[in-house]
Scaffold this motif. Structure first.
Motif, PDB file in Angstrom:
ATOM      1  N   LEU A  21       0.815  -1.215   0.000  1.00  0.00           N
ATOM      2  CA  LEU A  21       0.000   0.000   0.000  1.00  0.00           C
ATOM      3  C   LEU A  21       0.848   1.263   0.000  1.00  0.00           C
ATOM      4  O   LEU A  21       0.342   2.355  -0.234  1.00  0.00           O
ATOM      5  CB  LEU A  21      -0.950   0.012   1.204  1.00  0.00           C
TER       6      LEU A  21
ATOM      7  N   THR B 297     -13.784   2.338   2.674  1.00  0.00           N
ATOM      8  CA  THR B 297     -13.865   1.205   3.609  1.00  0.00           C
ATOM      9  C   THR B 297     -13.625   1.670   5.043  1.00  0.00           C
ATOM     10  O   THR B 297     -14.336   1.272   5.968  1.00  0.00           O
ATOM     11  CB  THR B 297     -12.817   0.133   3.232  1.00  0.00           C
TER      12      THR B 297
ATOM     13  N   ALA C 210      -6.873   4.261  -7.317  1.00  0.00           N
ATOM     14  CA  ALA C 210      -8.153   3.538  -7.208  1.00  0.00           C
ATOM     15  C   ALA C 210      -8.220   2.735  -5.906  1.00  0.00           C
ATOM     16  O   ALA C 210      -9.262   2.683  -5.250  1.00  0.00           O
ATOM     17  CB  ALA C 210      -8.318   2.604  -8.414  1.00  0.00           C
ATOM     18  N   ILE C 211      -7.095   2.123  -5.511  1.00  0.00           N
ATOM     19  CA  ILE C 211      -7.072   1.333  -4.279  1.00  0.00           C
ATOM     20  C   ILE C 211      -7.204   2.254  -3.065  1.00  0.00           C
ATOM     21  O   ILE C 211      -7.946   1.950  -2.119  1.00  0.00           O
ATOM     22  CB  ILE C 211      -5.747   0.529  -4.171  1.00  0.00           C
TER      23      ILE C 211
ATOM     24  N   PHE D  76     -16.683   3.581   6.372  1.00  0.00           N
ATOM     25  CA  PHE D  76     -17.781   2.675   6.733  1.00  0.00           C
ATOM     26  C   PHE D  76     -17.422   1.863   7.991  1.00  0.00           C
ATOM     27  O   PHE D  76     -18.283   1.578   8.825  1.00  0.00           O
ATOM     28  CB  PHE D  76     -18.101   1.727   5.569  1.00  0.00           C
ATOM     29  N   PHE D  77     -16.143   1.512   8.116  1.00  0.00           N
ATOM     30  CA  PHE D  77     -15.713   0.750   9.297  1.00  0.00           C
ATOM     31  C   PHE D  77     -15.890   1.594  10.564  1.00  0.00           C
ATOM     32  O   PHE D  77     -16.356   1.090  11.593  1.00  0.00           O
ATOM     33  CB  PHE D  77     -14.245   0.330   9.130  1.00  0.00           C
TER      34      PHE D  77
ATOM     35  N   GLU E 243       0.736   2.134  -4.023  1.00  0.00           N
ATOM     36  CA  GLU E 243      -0.380   1.603  -4.809  1.00  0.00           C
ATOM     37  C   GLU E 243      -1.010   2.683  -5.689  1.00  0.00           C
ATOM     38  O   GLU E 243      -0.647   3.854  -5.612  1.00  0.00           O
ATOM     39  CB  GLU E 243      -1.452   0.992  -3.880  1.00  0.00           C
ATOM     40  N   LYS E 244      -1.970   2.248  -6.460  1.00  0.00           N
ATOM     41  CA  LYS E 244      -2.662   3.151  -7.375  1.00  0.00           C
ATOM     42  C   LYS E 244      -3.800   3.889  -6.647  1.00  0.00           C
ATOM     43  O   LYS E 244      -4.340   3.401  -5.651  1.00  0.00           O
ATOM     44  CB  LYS E 244      -3.237   2.353  -8.556  1.00  0.00           C
TER      45      LYS E 244
ATOM     46  N   LEU F  91     -10.783   3.357  -2.691  1.00  0.00           N
ATOM     47  CA  LEU F  91     -11.594   2.241  -2.192  1.00  0.00           C
ATOM     48  C   LEU F  91     -11.375   2.053  -0.684  1.00  0.00           C
ATOM     49  O   LEU F  91     -12.320   1.878   0.085  1.00  0.00           O
ATOM     50  CB  LEU F  91     -11.196   0.970  -2.954  1.00  0.00           C
ATOM     51  N   LEU F  92     -10.120   2.138  -0.262  1.00  0.00           N
ATOM     52  CA  LEU F  92      -9.811   1.930   1.158  1.00  0.00           C
ATOM     53  C   LEU F  92     -10.305   3.079   2.022  1.00  0.00           C
ATOM     54  O   LEU F  92     -10.703   2.869   3.166  1.00  0.00           O
ATOM     55  CB  LEU F  92      -8.309   1.719   1.346  1.00  0.00           C
TER      56      LEU F  92
END
Lengths: 213, 101
Positions: free
Chosen positions: B65, B79, B71-72, B82-83, B68-69, B75-76
């Motif tokens: 990570l 996440t 997009a990831i 929401f977590f 990373e790109k 997304l995280l």
């Protein structure tokens, strides 16, 4: 039909599809384990008796007089050993992926084989731990703490078994792809590794939360 | 994924062992600290800080990570949001019901 973007990156995401797919899956896994963690925190903070070992259980375990608390009767040395095993397996699986990038298939087989052995070792240790609980009459229905303990560790163990199946396939029959599509196979090992690291990550939080605090 | 030359990949492999060793040591520290005679609140704080450190190492280095790109990362971020809702939502609900009697 040709599956697109198994090796080359998609222009819009900059990723090959399997990698984005596995991260989406891991995001859903965060919510799955998060729901159980949330239940654990809620019960622990909301129920004063949640961490108290029921009197009948304390008697059966010959704990003596007075109040006894979870996680006092959980096996910390075995869980500690399992933590070390999982951490080592995280190193071995990332080494297997790095070996493929160096075009060293023999070393890939060695590291991936070690990863699978570690996973099986984890399950054996977990089986010893569960067996000791059951033989002392400690079941999920015994108390709310044990209910959460078995739900979280059992769900995690199912993920370990899933990892063994996937990694076993990539070590054995699935490894044939290395001869025909080496880059695609390397990507498959990378996403399997991402899943495996997630399994390790979950345990890193489960271990202190359930066994030490 | 960072590094494509043989030397860069070998350097990454050395880093994996360093991080693995750090994770071993942090696990030993986690267990050692649990035997200290401190209040429950302090014990939870220490254990969670060490767990977050270990989790950060696994995510950053083993799961790449650190490089990373976008997009990831997007997304995280979703996440994580929401977590947080998942963890704090039920707690907030409980506090609210307590306040209402």
């Amino acid at each position: 039909m040709q599956i697109p973007y198994t090796v080359e990156e998609r222009p819009d995401t900059g990723l090959y599809n399997a990698k984005l797919g596995v991260w989406l899956f891991l995001a859903s896994e965060v919510m799955l384990f998060g729901a159980l963690f949330s239940s654990y925190v809620l019960l622990r903070t909301g129920d004063p008796a949640f961490m108290t070992i029921p009197h009948a259980v304390a008697e059966a375990l010959h704990l003596g007089e007075g109040a006894h608390r979870w996680p006092g009767e959980l096996n910390v040395p075995l869980a500690f050993l399992n933590t070390l095993v999982l951490i080592f397996s995280s190193v071995t699986i990332v080494m297997s992926w790095a070996s493929l990038r160096l075009k060293q298939f023999g070393k890939y087989r060695l590291w991936m084989g070690l990863t699978i052995l570690c996973a099986l070792g984890f399950m054996c240790i977990k089986a010893v731990e569960y067996n000791a609980k059951f033989s002392h009459g400690l079941f999920p229905a015994t108390s709310n703490f044990l209910g959460i303990y078995f739900a979280l560790t059992g769900l995690h163990a199912l993920h370990v078994i899933g990892g063994v199946v996937v990694n076993g396939y990539l070590w054995g029959p699935g490894a044939k792809m290395w001869k025909t599509e080496p880059e695609r196979f390397t990507n498959r090992v990378e996403v399997a590794g991402l899943y495996w690291h997630f399994v390790d990550l979950v345990w890193i939080f489960l271990f202190p939360s359930l066994y030490l605090l | 994924m960072s590094g494509h030359t043989v030397e860069e990949i070998r350097s990454e492999m050395r880093r994996y062992w360093v991080v693995g060793t750090a994770l071993f040591l942090l696990t030993v520290i986690t267990v050692a600290v649990s035997y200290l005679d401190v209040s429950q609140g302090v014990a939870i704080a220490i254990a969670l800080v060490i767990a977050c450190l270990k989790g950060g190492l696994v995510a950053a280095v083993f799961m790449h990570l650190i490089s990373e790109k976008q997009a990831i990362y997007s997304l995280l971020l979703l996440t994580v949001l929401f977590f947080i809702v998942l963890m704090l939502g039920p707690m907030g609900g409980r506090l609210g019901s307590t306040a209402l009697g």
